[in-house]
Each structure stands twice: as structure tokens, then as C-alpha cells.
Write a protein that holds these residues in place. Structure first.
Motif, PDB file in Angstrom:
ATOM      1  N   GLY A 275       1.102  -1.157  -0.222  1.00  0.00           N
ATOM      2  CA  GLY A 275       0.315   0.171  -0.018  1.00  0.00           C
ATOM      3  C   GLY A 275       0.873   0.883   0.134  1.00  0.00           C
ATOM      4  O   GLY A 275       0.136   2.634  -0.479  1.00  0.00           O
ATOM      5  N   TYR A 276       1.902   1.101   1.120  1.00  0.00           N
ATOM      6  CA  TYR A 276       2.959   2.358   0.999  1.00  0.00           C
ATOM      7  C   TYR A 276       3.701   2.815  -0.080  1.00  0.00           C
ATOM      8  O   TYR A 276       3.179   4.035  -0.943  1.00  0.00           O
ATOM      9  CB  TYR A 276       3.181   2.143   2.171  1.00  0.00           C
ATOM     10  CG  TYR A 276       4.665   3.424   2.123  1.00  0.00           C
ATOM     11  CD1 TYR A 276       4.503   4.388   2.365  1.00  0.00           C
ATOM     12  CD2 TYR A 276       6.380   3.128   1.335  1.00  0.00           C
ATOM     13  CE1 TYR A 276       5.712   5.344   2.838  1.00  0.00           C
ATOM     14  CE2 TYR A 276       7.137   4.182   1.563  1.00  0.00           C
ATOM     15  CZ  TYR A 276       7.287   5.207   2.314  1.00  0.00           C
ATOM     16  OH  TYR A 276       7.744   6.340   2.239  1.00  0.00           O
ATOM     17  N   PHE A 277       4.097   1.459  -1.066  1.00  0.00           N
ATOM     18  CA  PHE A 277       5.459   1.480  -1.487  1.00  0.00           C
ATOM     19  C   PHE A 277       4.400   2.200  -3.537  1.00  0.00           C
ATOM     20  O   PHE A 277       4.597   3.078  -4.220  1.00  0.00           O
ATOM     21  CB  PHE A 277       6.033   0.115  -2.243  1.00  0.00           C
ATOM     22  CG  PHE A 277       7.686   0.939  -1.529  1.00  0.00           C
ATOM     23  CD1 PHE A 277       8.088   1.565  -1.496  1.00  0.00           C
ATOM     24  CD2 PHE A 277       7.410  -0.228  -0.406  1.00  0.00           C
ATOM     25  CE1 PHE A 277       9.703   1.369  -0.118  1.00  0.00           C
ATOM     26  CE2 PHE A 277       8.293   0.457   0.539  1.00  0.00           C
ATOM     27  CZ  PHE A 277       8.919   0.462   0.243  1.00  0.00           C
ATOM     28  N   GLY A 278       3.004   1.459  -3.731  1.00  0.00           N
ATOM     29  CA  GLY A 278       2.072   1.415  -4.578  1.00  0.00           C
ATOM     30  C   GLY A 278       1.351   3.216  -4.539  1.00  0.00           C
ATOM     31  O   GLY A 278       1.888   3.774  -5.093  1.00  0.00           O
ATOM     32  N   SER A 279       1.606   3.991  -3.269  1.00  0.00           N
ATOM     33  CA  SER A 279       1.054   4.932  -3.057  1.00  0.00           C
ATOM     34  C   SER A 279       2.388   5.856  -3.936  1.00  0.00           C
ATOM     35  O   SER A 279       2.278   7.343  -4.620  1.00  0.00           O
ATOM     36  CB  SER A 279       0.421   5.633  -1.727  1.00  0.00           C
ATOM     37  OG  SER A 279      -0.436   6.538  -2.392  1.00  0.00           O
ATOM     38  N   ARG A 280       3.488   5.732  -2.806  1.00  0.00           N
ATOM     39  CA  ARG A 280       4.417   6.084  -3.765  1.00  0.00           C
ATOM     40  C   ARG A 280       5.011   5.760  -4.612  1.00  0.00           C
ATOM     41  O   ARG A 280       5.527   7.706  -4.825  1.00  0.00           O
ATOM     42  CB  ARG A 280       5.585   5.898  -1.872  1.00  0.00           C
ATOM     43  CG  ARG A 280       7.631   6.637  -2.649  1.00  0.00           C
ATOM     44  CD  ARG A 280       6.762   7.790  -1.890  1.00  0.00           C
ATOM     45  NE  ARG A 280       6.437   8.230  -0.653  1.00  0.00           N
ATOM     46  CZ  ARG A 280       5.693   9.622  -0.024  1.00  0.00           C
ATOM     47  NH1 ARG A 280       6.518  10.622  -0.468  1.00  0.00           N
ATOM     48  NH2 ARG A 280       5.878   9.452   0.668  1.00  0.00           N
ATOM     49  N   MET A 281       5.059   5.316  -5.311  1.00  0.00           N
ATOM     50  CA  MET A 281       5.470   5.455  -6.948  1.00  0.00           C
ATOM     51  C   MET A 281       3.906   6.071  -7.742  1.00  0.00           C
ATOM     52  O   MET A 281       5.180   6.842  -8.612  1.00  0.00           O
ATOM     53  CB  MET A 281       5.141   3.466  -7.234  1.00  0.00           C
ATOM     54  CG  MET A 281       5.887   3.915  -8.575  1.00  0.00           C
ATOM     55  SD  MET A 281       5.058   2.311  -9.364  1.00  0.00           S
ATOM     56  CE  MET A 281       3.369   2.285  -9.648  1.00  0.00           C
ATOM     57  N   CYS A 282       3.402   5.592  -6.982  1.00  0.00           N
ATOM     58  CA  CYS A 282       2.770   7.035  -7.954  1.00  0.00           C
ATOM     59  C   CYS A 282       2.797   8.588  -7.904  1.00  0.00           C
ATOM     60  O   CYS A 282       2.995   9.564  -8.752  1.00  0.00           O
ATOM     61  CB  CYS A 282       0.726   7.041  -7.401  1.00  0.00           C
ATOM     62  SG  CYS A 282       0.375   5.103  -8.414  1.00  0.00           S
ATOM     63  N   VAL A 283       3.514   9.099  -6.736  1.00  0.00           N
ATOM     64  CA  VAL A 283       3.566  10.081  -6.433  1.00  0.00           C
ATOM     65  C   VAL A 283       5.227  10.240  -7.244  1.00  0.00           C
ATOM     66  O   VAL A 283       4.541  12.139  -7.647  1.00  0.00           O
ATOM     67  CB  VAL A 283       3.851  10.804  -4.554  1.00  0.00           C
ATOM     68  CG1 VAL A 283       4.430  11.803  -4.303  1.00  0.00           C
ATOM     69  CG2 VAL A 283       2.327  10.307  -4.084  1.00  0.00           C
TER      70      VAL A 283
END
Length: 477
Positions: A275-283
Motif C-alpha cells: 500500500g505504501y510503495f504503490g502510492s509512493r510510486m505514483c507520487v
């Protein structure tokens, strides 16, 4: 014609005024009127459904052809790598450059995944409806397919599922646009919702996922207003695709098991990480896209694209096929063989490759690459906790669901898609748990979803174009 005698007229009058005759006459007339009204309603419903049936059938056909072309492009990139690994340093920059140039010159709105463009069209105000033809249409379909396939030939980490959604919405948009004026009026929003859903259903062979995607991601009003056309479109598009390719599951039937309290801890761990890395990648993707947008000179933009191609090529040369394409092979290898091992850096290579492949503006989606990145994180988590076999498969599926949720912020869509891909009813609650928790973690990283931010960008561009077109400078005397 002989006249009736008086006594016969009296008999007829008695019959006409008979209570039972009047009752039968009344009900006969009532049901006749009802049948006429029903027939008229059925005729209206048939003519309203016909455009959905026609568009859905075309969508299924185009989705299958696009999938075949995309798969061919992906295998061509593998062949080039096998032929000579050094060729990738030539092929990747050239393909990336062509993928970017063809969208920039001929169809700027066919770049990226396509889902934000569909969302933007659905939120256009009445006076902005003319801009819909720039976000959806025949040109979008053609250049979306060309640009995404060329990028994949160059080893780009990309998927076809998001593009299929924009392609399907374009088909439904065109069918609605060219309906005769005398046709029964049909809501454009209903057509677009049905188009996007049928595109996802045909791309993944996940009809429930398509329906949930429409409810969760696209619609701002109650499902009762569009449920019939939505179901019709999803079913017909799915049946058309299956009729051409045969019934299949996107991933097959992996064996899964959830035994022991340790599995629950592993599920929580992989959910938080993905959840963290999926969202961080999009940022990061959004920031890189912003940086690329600020580059005004064409030659420097081209240089950025070439560098992105070389960046991806370096990963491919180092790691081989695991660092290129949609990543479906990574998922299948981990789910259906005893080889659950992944290097600790594989998920980060997949993420960075996706950032480099997506940010410069060529066409291509993030659905399948997100699933492969999540599968890599899941396999790595299982490896660290000494899970093997069926327990490891469960963690991999949870990783796929959680990472896709971190990217899309559509937890139920993500869970249902992974569920339908594998037909694993026994772990549906684990998938839902992972999706919901991943959505909470992703919201802490960024309040808005990746698609929502891109959609806002498109709407801002439309508003700016409207302001510039209506602005007339004063002429001094």
C-alpha cells in the motif's frame, strides 16, 4: 345489407348492457391498452439497448486484437534481448522516442493509461462537452494502440488494460455520437460508464471487476440509473472476447492456503508495504511528469525520453526479462512453480522501470505492472518469513491486490479483479482485508489517487484553453 329487426336490436341491447358482458369488455379493452403500452415500452428499451450491444461487440473484438498485438510486441522485445543483450541499448531509446513523438504530434490525449481521460470526460460541464472529442475518438484508438505497442517492443514496463478502457470508451462515444437524430435519446454518461467497464472486463476477462470499477471509480450517481446498459455492455464484450479466444482465466488456478496465525501477520505486513510503495510510486511518477512538463524546448524533451529509454535498458541488461514488459511472467512463475525466490531489488526495479516508462508521455497502462510489482513484494515477504507453496501463493495474491489498491485507490475493484483472475473463492476475505488496509495506508501517503490527480490536470488544461480562447486583448487607439 339487410336491416336488423326490432326484436334482434332489443336482444343485442340486452347483451350489451349485461353486467358480465360489460365486465368482459372492460377488461378486454384494459388489457389491450396495456399490451399496446408494453409493446411500445419494449420497443423503446430495445432501441435504447441496441447501441450498447453493438458497441460492446466491437469492444470485445478490438480488445482481443489489441491483446494479440500487444503480446506479439512483448515477445518481440524478448526475442531482441535473446538475440543480443546489447541491442536493447539501441532499441529502447528509439522505441521510447517514437512512442512519445507519435502521441505528441498526432494525439496528445492518447498518452498514459487512458483512465484519467475517461474520468475527465465524465466530469465535463455542459459548455465543455465539445472537448470530449479530443479525449475520446477514432484517433485516440489508433495512436493508443500504436504508441503502447512500440513502447513495449523497446522493453518498456507497461500494460494494456488501462489503454483498453480508453479505447472501449472511445468506441462507445463514437457509437453515441453518430446515432441518428430520430433515435431514442441515450445518456452519454451511461455509454461511457458501460464502455469503460466493458473494456476492463474484456481486457482481464473479469466481468465483476468491470462492474465494480464502474461503481467505485467512475460513477457519481446511483447504479439504478445505469445498471441495465452496464450489465449488457460487460456481458456482450466479455462473451465476444471469450468467443474469439475461448474461456480462460487471466492467471489460472493457483493453489492457496491460509494456515496458522503467522499467515495473518504476513498478510498485514505485505499489505502495509505494498500500500505504501504503490502510492509512493505514483507520487514520484506525478512529480517526474511535472518536471517533464516544465521542459519547454523540444530537443530537451527528446533527450529526456532517450535517457529514460537508456535507464530502462540498463535494468533490462542487468536483470533480463524480469525488468521489461507487463510482468505477467513474473506472476505466473511465482504462482505456478516451486520457484518463489526473488531478489530483494526486483520490486524496486519494476517500480523504477515503470516510472521511467510512464512519465515521459507515451501510451501505456499501470494495471498489469502494478500487479507484477505487488507479486514481487509478496514473494519477497514470503521468502523472508520462510513461507513456501500454498501459503506463499496467498501472500503473493495479497501483495498484488494491495499494490494495485495503492495505485488506483479502488480497493474493491482490486480485490475482485485478483479474485476473478484466479478463481480463488476461499481467500476472498483476505483479499478484501488487504485491499481495504492498503487503501488506508495509501491515503496516508497521498490523499488523492493517481488517476484523480491526472484527471484534475486534464480538466485544468481544458479550463485554461477555454480562458485563452475567450480572452481578447484590448487594442489601443
Amino acid at each position: 345489407m339487410p336491416k336488423l329487426k326490432f326484436k334482434h336490436k332489443r336482444i343485442l341491447a340486452k347483451i350489451r348492457h349485461n353486467r358480465w358482458v360489460q365486465t368482459i369488455t372492460y377488461f378486454g379493452h384494459y388489457y389491450y391498452e396495456k399490451s399496446v403500452e408494453t409493446n411500445s415500452s419494449l420497443k423503446k428499451q430495445f432501441f435504447q439497448s441496441l447501441p450498447f450491444l453493438f458497441a460492446a461487440a466491437i469492444t470485445g473484438l478490438v480488445a482481443v486484437l489489441y491483446a494479440l498485438l500487444f503480446n506479439y510486441a512483448e515477445h518481440l522485445s524478448f526475442y531482441i534481448l535473446d538475440l543480443n543483450p546489447y541491442l536493447i541499448f539501441i532499441v529502447a531509446p528509439i522505441c521510447f522516442l517514437f512512442s512519445w513523438w507519435v502521441t505528441k504530434k498526432y494525439s496528445p490525449n492518447s498518452k498514459g493509461s487512458g483512465i484519467p481521460q475517461v474520468m475527465s470526460v465524465m466530469e465535463l460541464k455542459n459548455h465543455q462537452k465539445g472537448h470530449a472529442s479530443k479525449l475520446l475518438g477514432l484517433k485516440i484508438i489508433f495512436f493508443k494502440i500504436i504508441s503502447s505497442c512500440i513502447k513495449v517492443v523497446g522493453g518498456g514496463i507497461s500494460g494494456r488494460e488501462g489503454p483498453t478502457i480508453q479505447i472501449a470508451s472511445s468506441i462507445f462515444y463514437l457509437v453515441h455520437k453518430y446515432l441518428p437524430k430520430w433515435w431514442e435519446p441515450i445518456s452519454q454518461k451511461n455509454m461511457l460508464i458501460a464502455g469503460a467497464s466493458s473494456g476492463l472486463a474484456a481486457a482481464f476477462n473479469t466481468p465483476l471487476g468491470g462492474i465494480i470499477f464502474a461503481i467505485e471509480e467512475l460513477s457519481k450517481f446511483h447504479i439504478k440509473y445505469y445498471k441495465s446498459p452496464l450489465f449488457i455492455a460487460v456481458i456482450i464484450a466479455g462473451l465476444t472476447a471469450q468467443g474469439l479466444t475461448g474461456p480462460y482465466l487471466y492467471l489460472g488456478y493457483p493453489k492457496v492456503s491460509a494456515s496458522g496465525f503467522k499467515v495473518v501477520l504476513a498478510v498485514l505486513l505485505v499489505t502495509i508495504v505494498c500500500g505504501y510503495f504503490g502510492s509512493r510510486m505514483c507520487v514520484v511518477i506525478f512529480k517526474v511528469m511535472g518536471f517533464f512538463k516544465r521542459i519547454k524546448k523540444l530537443k530537451f524533451q527528446a533527450l529526456f525520453v532517450v535517457v529514460s529509454g537508456l535507464f530502462v535498458a540498463a535494468f533490462i541488461y542487468w536483470m533480463g526479462v524480469d525488468a521489461m514488459g507487463s510482468g505477467k511472467e513474473i506472476i505466473e512463475t511465482r504462482l505456478f512453480t516451486d520457484n518463489k525466490h526473488v531478489e530483494w531489488y526486483l520490486p524496486f526495479v519494476r517500480m523504477n522501470g515503470l516510472i521511467a516508462s510512464f512519465s515521459f508521455g507515451g501510451a501505456g497502462g499501470v494495471f498489469a505492472p502494478s500487479l507484477s510489482a505487488g507479486a514481487s513484494f509478496g514473494a519477497l515477504t514470503a521468502q523472508l518469513l520462510d513461507f513456501t507453496g500454498q501459503n506463499a501463493n496467498l501472500i503473493i495474491l495479497i501483495g498484488m491486490t494491495a499494490f494495485l489498491t495503492g495505485v488506483t485507490r479502488a480497493p474493491f475493484t482490486s480485490a475482485i479483479i485478483v479474485f476473478e483472475m484466479t478463481d480463488r473463492h476461499s481467500v476472498i476475505f483476505y483479499l478484501l482485508l488487504g485491499a481495504i488496509l492498503a487503501n488506508i495506508i495509501a491515503s496516508l501517503v497521498d490523499k488523492k489517487s493517481f488517476y484523480e490527480r491526472l484527471k484534475d490536470n486534464y480538466l485544468e488544461e481544458i479550463s485554461e484553453k477555454e480562458k485563452s480562447s475567450t480572452f481578447t486583448p484590448k487594442v489601443q487607439d
